[in-house]
Every structure is written in structure tokens, then in C-alpha cells.
Design a protein around this motif. Structure first.
Motif, PDB file in Angstrom:
ATOM      1  N   ILE A   1       4.843 -29.882 -37.530  1.00  0.00           N
ATOM      2  CA  ILE A   1       3.518 -29.320 -37.763  1.00  0.00           C
ATOM      3  C   ILE A   1       3.392 -27.945 -37.119  1.00  0.00           C
ATOM      4  CG2 ILE A   1       1.046 -29.640 -37.288  1.00  0.00           C
ATOM      5  CD1 ILE A   1       1.500 -32.652 -37.465  1.00  0.00           C
ATOM      6  N   GLU A   2       3.951 -27.772 -35.890  1.00  0.00           N
ATOM      7  CA  GLU A   2       3.860 -26.472 -35.205  1.00  0.00           C
ATOM      8  C   GLU A   2       4.618 -25.402 -35.975  1.00  0.00           C
ATOM      9  OE1 GLU A   2       5.256 -27.187 -31.281  1.00  0.00           O
ATOM     10  OE2 GLU A   2       3.385 -28.159 -30.600  1.00  0.00           O
ATOM     11  N   SER A   3       5.810 -25.770 -36.505  1.00  0.00           N
ATOM     12  CA  SER A   3       6.585 -24.755 -37.273  1.00  0.00           C
ATOM     13  C   SER A   3       5.888 -24.401 -38.572  1.00  0.00           C
ATOM     14  CB  SER A   3       7.985 -25.306 -37.545  1.00  0.00           C
ATOM     15  OG  SER A   3       7.899 -26.462 -38.377  1.00  0.00           O
ATOM     16  N   ALA A   4       5.179 -25.413 -39.168  1.00  0.00           N
ATOM     17  CA  ALA A   4       4.476 -25.106 -40.417  1.00  0.00           C
ATOM     18  C   ALA A   4       3.258 -24.232 -40.185  1.00  0.00           C
ATOM     19  CB  ALA A   4       4.046 -26.407 -41.106  1.00  0.00           C
ATOM     20  N   LEU A   5       2.704 -24.275 -39.019  1.00  0.00           N
ATOM     21  CA  LEU A   5       1.508 -23.484 -38.715  1.00  0.00           C
ATOM     22  C   LEU A   5       1.824 -22.140 -38.099  1.00  0.00           C
ATOM     23  CD1 LEU A   5      -0.790 -26.319 -37.219  1.00  0.00           C
ATOM     24  CD2 LEU A   5      -0.898 -25.319 -39.481  1.00  0.00           C
ATOM     25  N   SER A   6       3.097 -21.799 -37.876  1.00  0.00           N
ATOM     26  CA  SER A   6       3.432 -20.494 -37.283  1.00  0.00           C
ATOM     27  C   SER A   6       3.033 -19.354 -38.249  1.00  0.00           C
ATOM     28  CB  SER A   6       4.939 -20.437 -37.004  1.00  0.00           C
ATOM     29  OG  SER A   6       5.661 -20.581 -38.212  1.00  0.00           O
ATOM     30  N   GLY A   7       2.483 -18.272 -37.712  1.00  0.00           N
ATOM     31  CA  GLY A   7       2.039 -17.140 -38.532  1.00  0.00           C
ATOM     32  C   GLY A   7       0.628 -17.297 -39.030  1.00  0.00           C
ATOM     33  N   ARG A   8      -0.005 -18.464 -38.796  1.00  0.00           N
ATOM     34  CA  ARG A   8      -1.385 -18.660 -39.250  1.00  0.00           C
ATOM     35  C   ARG A   8      -2.286 -18.808 -38.043  1.00  0.00           C
ATOM     36  NH1 ARG A   8      -1.673 -23.379 -43.496  1.00  0.00           N
ATOM     37  NH2 ARG A   8      -3.805 -22.588 -43.480  1.00  0.00           N
ATOM     38  N   ASP A   9      -3.532 -18.890 -38.297  1.00  0.00           N
ATOM     39  CA  ASP A   9      -4.491 -19.061 -37.213  1.00  0.00           C
ATOM     40  C   ASP A   9      -4.378 -20.467 -36.700  1.00  0.00           C
ATOM     41  OD1 ASP A   9      -8.122 -18.669 -36.891  1.00  0.00           O
ATOM     42  OD2 ASP A   9      -6.502 -18.923 -35.392  1.00  0.00           O
TER      43      ASP A   9
ATOM     44  N   THR B   1      13.626 -42.434 -35.513  1.00  0.00           N
ATOM     45  CA  THR B   1      14.204 -41.784 -36.701  1.00  0.00           C
ATOM     46  C   THR B   1      14.730 -40.383 -36.442  1.00  0.00           C
ATOM     47  OG1 THR B   1      12.053 -40.893 -37.357  1.00  0.00           O
ATOM     48  CG2 THR B   1      12.615 -43.087 -38.120  1.00  0.00           C
ATOM     49  N   GLY B   2      14.351 -39.796 -35.298  1.00  0.00           N
ATOM     50  CA  GLY B   2      14.756 -38.408 -35.017  1.00  0.00           C
ATOM     51  C   GLY B   2      13.835 -37.368 -35.621  1.00  0.00           C
ATOM     52  N   LEU B   3      12.773 -37.801 -36.358  1.00  0.00           N
ATOM     53  CA  LEU B   3      11.834 -36.864 -36.991  1.00  0.00           C
ATOM     54  C   LEU B   3      10.745 -36.485 -35.985  1.00  0.00           C
ATOM     55  CD1 LEU B   3      10.794 -35.393 -39.519  1.00  0.00           C
ATOM     56  CD2 LEU B   3       9.536 -37.500 -40.117  1.00  0.00           C
ATOM     57  N   ASP B   4      10.693 -35.192 -35.635  1.00  0.00           N
ATOM     58  CA  ASP B   4       9.725 -34.683 -34.672  1.00  0.00           C
ATOM     59  C   ASP B   4       8.533 -34.149 -35.461  1.00  0.00           C
ATOM     60  OD1 ASP B   4       8.272 -33.727 -32.600  1.00  0.00           O
ATOM     61  OD2 ASP B   4       9.839 -32.369 -31.821  1.00  0.00           O
ATOM     62  N   ILE B   5       7.505 -35.024 -35.618  1.00  0.00           N
ATOM     63  CA  ILE B   5       6.346 -34.655 -36.424  1.00  0.00           C
ATOM     64  C   ILE B   5       5.576 -33.519 -35.775  1.00  0.00           C
ATOM     65  CG2 ILE B   5       4.179 -35.530 -37.378  1.00  0.00           C
ATOM     66  CD1 ILE B   5       5.452 -38.293 -37.501  1.00  0.00           C
ATOM     67  N   LYS B   6       5.483 -33.501 -34.483  1.00  0.00           N
ATOM     68  CA  LYS B   6       4.746 -32.454 -33.775  1.00  0.00           C
ATOM     69  C   LYS B   6       5.369 -31.082 -33.980  1.00  0.00           C
ATOM     70  CE  LYS B   6       2.970 -31.324 -29.208  1.00  0.00           C
ATOM     71  NZ  LYS B   6       2.904 -31.726 -27.765  1.00  0.00           N
ATOM     72  N   SER B   7       6.703 -31.033 -33.854  1.00  0.00           N
ATOM     73  CA  SER B   7       7.406 -29.750 -34.042  1.00  0.00           C
ATOM     74  C   SER B   7       7.302 -29.301 -35.478  1.00  0.00           C
ATOM     75  CB  SER B   7       8.874 -29.897 -33.661  1.00  0.00           C
ATOM     76  OG  SER B   7       8.975 -30.271 -32.303  1.00  0.00           O
TER      77      SER B   7
END
Length: 472
Positions: A436-444, A428-434
């Protein structure tokens, strides 16, 4: 008792006397065999005129008859009259100086006359086996003596005369001993060289030539006779074949004429039969036609009329049924049309509602940010983990060969989810890992990862994981 004993003793004595008398009689009563002569001695000799004693009168000769030999007074002696075969082989020189070897065979016996038997008995009674050697010596001497007086040609050409001369020469000596010569045959005459063979060669050659000439003449005469016979046989066979051919031709012609006449007669007879059969068939057809008119046509006319009336009635009934069915179909069509209009209106209304819902969802999805997408993904991750761990629930007993122990199961589930996310990205072209990583940027990052891991690990614990068995 004494009388009984005396009677028994007398009976035994009488039996003994009778037995002795029977034995004595059997020994005294003699019968001469056909090849035997009995010489009985013991009688006193008679005296002849002049006071001389006739010695022969004291001896009886019995040939082929019977005689009574007085016990204690006479004695019987047997003399064999059987024939004896004497083989004679001599070597002697003929009158023309040729040394010859001769073989002869003679049949010699004691004569049948009383005087001859008496002479043989006087000389050979106790030595009858000496008759063969004595006869052989006499015949050998006679054979030598006769050969010395004849030429080789005479010996070879007239053996019968030669044998008679040998018998004549030996007869006196044999008769003096009571012996007679029944037959004498010359078996062979031979010499040490080739004289006898050469002696006959000229005559043999002449005879052979005459034999060949006679044989050739006979063969020629036989061939000519055979040729003449063959020619006569061929001519006779030719005449016979011609005569047989003529007879066969005449027989064939007569047979053909007879067969043609027979065939013509049979054809006429068959034609007559066919004519009669045709007449009968015509009559039967006429009769059958009248029967059909009576049996079929009239009933058929009646049935046709009845069928026509029935067809009119059925046609009228069908017309009535068709009209009723047409009216019913029209009513049914109106009903179906009404139902179709109602269903179409309902379907249209439902489609409009679904379209509005889809439009609303699309507008909502367009307004989703990464946080909403991440929320949807996180909601789907436990289901994915459940599907990955589902095959393990079908295992009754599981042995893990690893130093990590039970933590290996969680690692396997995590690895399966990682491969699943890679498959979703490639499809599908959806990179679930990326995401999640972009959503967690700036947090612990560690806290977020722990929360996600706790959610992922909680799902396998809810599933039925088989009991682990340590590796032995």
C-alpha cells in the motif's frame, strides 16, 4: 317397766358375779411349767407328837402339776428349776509348789426333790439371781482345795478324777442350799512359766520320734505294697493286652475272611445280574434294530428317492435361472459400459474447460501489476474488518473503562487488522503494508490514508455493534 328394769339389773349383776368368779378361778388355778416349781403357803401348820409344830406342813410344793390356790388364804411363789452355767477361774498352788491358773465351767440348778426345793425357796426365793455368785464362790473354794492336794501331773493327766473330787468337795455346801451340780468340766490349766510346756517336752519328743519312726515304717511298708501292687497290675495288664491282641488278631482274620466271602458272593451275584442284563440288552437291541429297519430305513429310502427327484428338479431350475441371470448381466454390463464412456467423455470435456479457465486466470495474474494486487487487497479489507468485529455483535451490553470513549472500538478494530496483515506476511510473504505504501508514493499520503481509513471505518458501522455503557 319396773319388772323389766329389775330383770336387767339382775342379769348385769349375774354377769358381773360370773366374771369375778371366772377371774378369781383363773388366778387361783395354777399349773406349774416343766422348769418351774410352785411353793404354796398359807395353810396352818400341823402339830406332831410332843406338842411341837411342823413348820413344813404349812407349805406345799408343786412340780410339773396343777394346784388350786385359795383366794385370800393362800399365796403361790414360783421357783425356777432351769440350769445355770457357772464359769470359775481360780489361781492356786499344787502340792508340788507349782502356781497354776485353772478355768472350769459347771452346770448348777435347784434340785428336783421337795426338800431341796423347800431349802432353795427358804434361801433364794426373793434373790434367785444370787444363786450364780453363791455357786461360783463355793466351786472356787472347792477347786482351790482340791488343787492343793494334787500334783501338776495328776491335774493334767486325769482331769475327770480331778473334776469328780471338786464336785465331792462342793456337794455338801451346795446341797445345804438346795442346789445340785449337774456337770463340772476343767477347761484349761496354765502356769506363769514354762513348767507345763517343759513337762511334756520329753514325752512329746519321744512320741514325736515314735511317730516319725512309725510314719517312716508305714511309708516304707506302703511303698513296698504299692510297688508289689503296681507290678501285679503291670503283669495283669500285660496278660490282658496279649490276650486282647490275640483276640483282636483272630477277630480281624475271621472278619477279613467273612468280608472276602461276602465280597465274592456279591461279585458272583453282580456277574449274574450283568449276564442277565446283557441278555436283555441283546434282545432289546435286536428288537430295536428291526424297529429301526421298519420305522427309519424304509421311510429313509423313500425320502432319499423323493429327495433325489426334487434335487434334479431344483438343479434344472437353477440352471435355467443362471442362464437368464447371465444374459441379464451381459445386457447390464453393456449398458454400464455405455454410460461409463459417456460420463468419461463429459468429465474430460469439463476438465478441459476448467484447465482452460485456470490457464487464463494464471495468465491474467501474471499480467497483474501492483495496482491490481492493491485493488484485490482493498476489496478484501472490509471482509477482514467484518470478521474482526463479528464477536462484538454477540455482546448484549458493553462497558468501556477508558478516557477515549467510543473511539476505542475503532482503534481496536484497526489494531486487529494490523495484526492480521502481520500474520498474512509471516504465512505467505506478502507485505500488504509495504504494498500500500509503494502504491501511494508520489501522491498525497494524507488523502490516500483518509480514503483507506474511511473504507475501513465504514465496515464496523455496518455491523451490529452492542450498545456502549459508560464506565461508572
Amino acid at each position: 317397766m319396773e319388772l323389766t328394769f329389775l330383770a336387767g339389773a339382775s342379769l348385769v349383776a349375774a354377769l358381773i358375779v360370773l366374771l369375778i368368779g371366772y377371774i378369781t378361778f383363773r388366778r387361783a388355778y395354777r399349773v406349774a411349767a416343766p422348769n418351774e416349781a410352785l411353793v404354796i403357803t398359807g395353810r396352818a401348820p400341823a402339830r406332831v407328837k410332843g406338842g411341837d409344830i411342823d413348820l413344813e406342813s404349812g407349805t406345799r410344793i408343786v412340780v410339773g402339776s396343777r394346784a388350786f390356790v385359795r383366794p385370800l388364804f393362800d399365796r403361790a411363789h414360783s421357783v425356777s428349776l432351769s440350769s445355770r452355767q457357772i464359769n470359775v477361774e481360780v489361781e492356786s498352788q499344787s502340792v508340788d509348789g507349782i502356781f497354776l491358773r485353772l478355768q472350769a465351767v459347771a452346770q448348777v440348778k435347784i434340785g428336783e426333790e421337795v426338800g431341796e426345793i423347800r431349802k432353795a425357796a427358804q434361801r433364794f426365793l426373793d434373790q434367785q439371781d444370787k444363786i450364780d455368785s453363791y455357786s461360783q464362790e463355793i466351786l472356787s473354794g472347792a477347786l482351790r482345795a482340791v488343787v492343793g492336794t494334787l500334783t501338776v501331773t495328776a491335774v493334767l493327766q486325769d482331769r475327770t478324777t480331778f473334776a469328780l473330787k471338786v464336785q465331792e468337795n462342793a456337794v455338801d455346801s451346795m446341797n445345804n442350799q438346795g442346789l445340785v451340780i449337774d456337770t463340772l468340766q476343767i477347761i484349761s490349766v496354765a502356769d506363769d512359766g514354762d513348767y507345763l510346756r517343759n513337762l511334756g517336752r520329753p514325752e512329746a519328743s519321744k512320741k514325736e520320734q515314735e511317730a516319725r519312726i512309725a510314719e517312716s515304717e508305714a511309708r516304707r511298708t506302703s511303698t513296698e505294697a504299692e510297688n508289689r501292687d503296681s507290678q501285679k497290675i503291670a503283669e495283669s495288664q500285660k496278660e490282658l493286652d496279649l490276650r486282647n491282641a490275640t483276640i483282636a488278631k483272630e477277630t480281624a482274620e475271621q472278619r477279613a475272611e467273612a468280608e472276602a466271602a461276602q465280597e465274592l458272593a456279591r461279585s458272583r451275584q453282580r456277574q449274574q445280574v450283568l449276564d442277565e442284563q446283557q441278555k436283555i440288552a441283546d434282545q432289546e437291541n435286536d428288537l430295536r434294530e428291526r424297529e429301526l429297519v421298519r420305522e427309519i430305513r424304509k421311510p429313509a429310502d423313500a425320502q432319499e428317492y423323493a429327495a433325489g427327484r426334487q434335487a434334479d428338479a431344483e438343479r434344472y431350475a437353477r440352471e435355467q435361472e443362471s442362464k437368464a441371470a447371465l444374459i441379464e448381466a451381459q445386457n447390464e454390463a453393456e449398458s454400464v459400459r455405455a454410460r461409463g464412456v459417456a460420463e468419461a467423455d463429459a468429465t474430460r470435456a469439463k476438465g478441459e474447460a476448467d484447465a482452460a479457465s485456470i490457464q487464463a486466470n494464471a495468465e491474467a495474474y501474471q499480467q497483474f501489476n501492483e495496482a491490481a494486487v492493491l485493488s484485490q487487497v482493498l476489496e478484501a479489507l472490509p471482509g477482514i474488518a467484518r470478521e474482526i468485529a463479528a464477536p462484538m455483535s454477540n455482546i448484549d451490553s458493553l462497558s468501556i473503562v477508558s478516557s477515549d470513549g467510543e473511539s476505542k472500538l475503532s482503534q481496536n478494530v484497526s489494531a486487529g487488522m494490523a495484526r492480521t496483515m502481520e500474520s498474512v506476511q509471516s504465512a505467505t510473504g506478502l507485505d500488504i503494508k509495504s504494498l500500500i505504501e509503494s502504491a501511494l508514493s508520489g501522491r498525497d499520503r494524507s488523502e490516500t490514508v483518509a480514503n483507506v481509513a474511511s473504507q475501513v471505518d465504514a465496515e464496523p458501522e455496518a455491523t451490529d455493534v452492542p450498545s456502549e455503557k459508560p464506565a461508572e
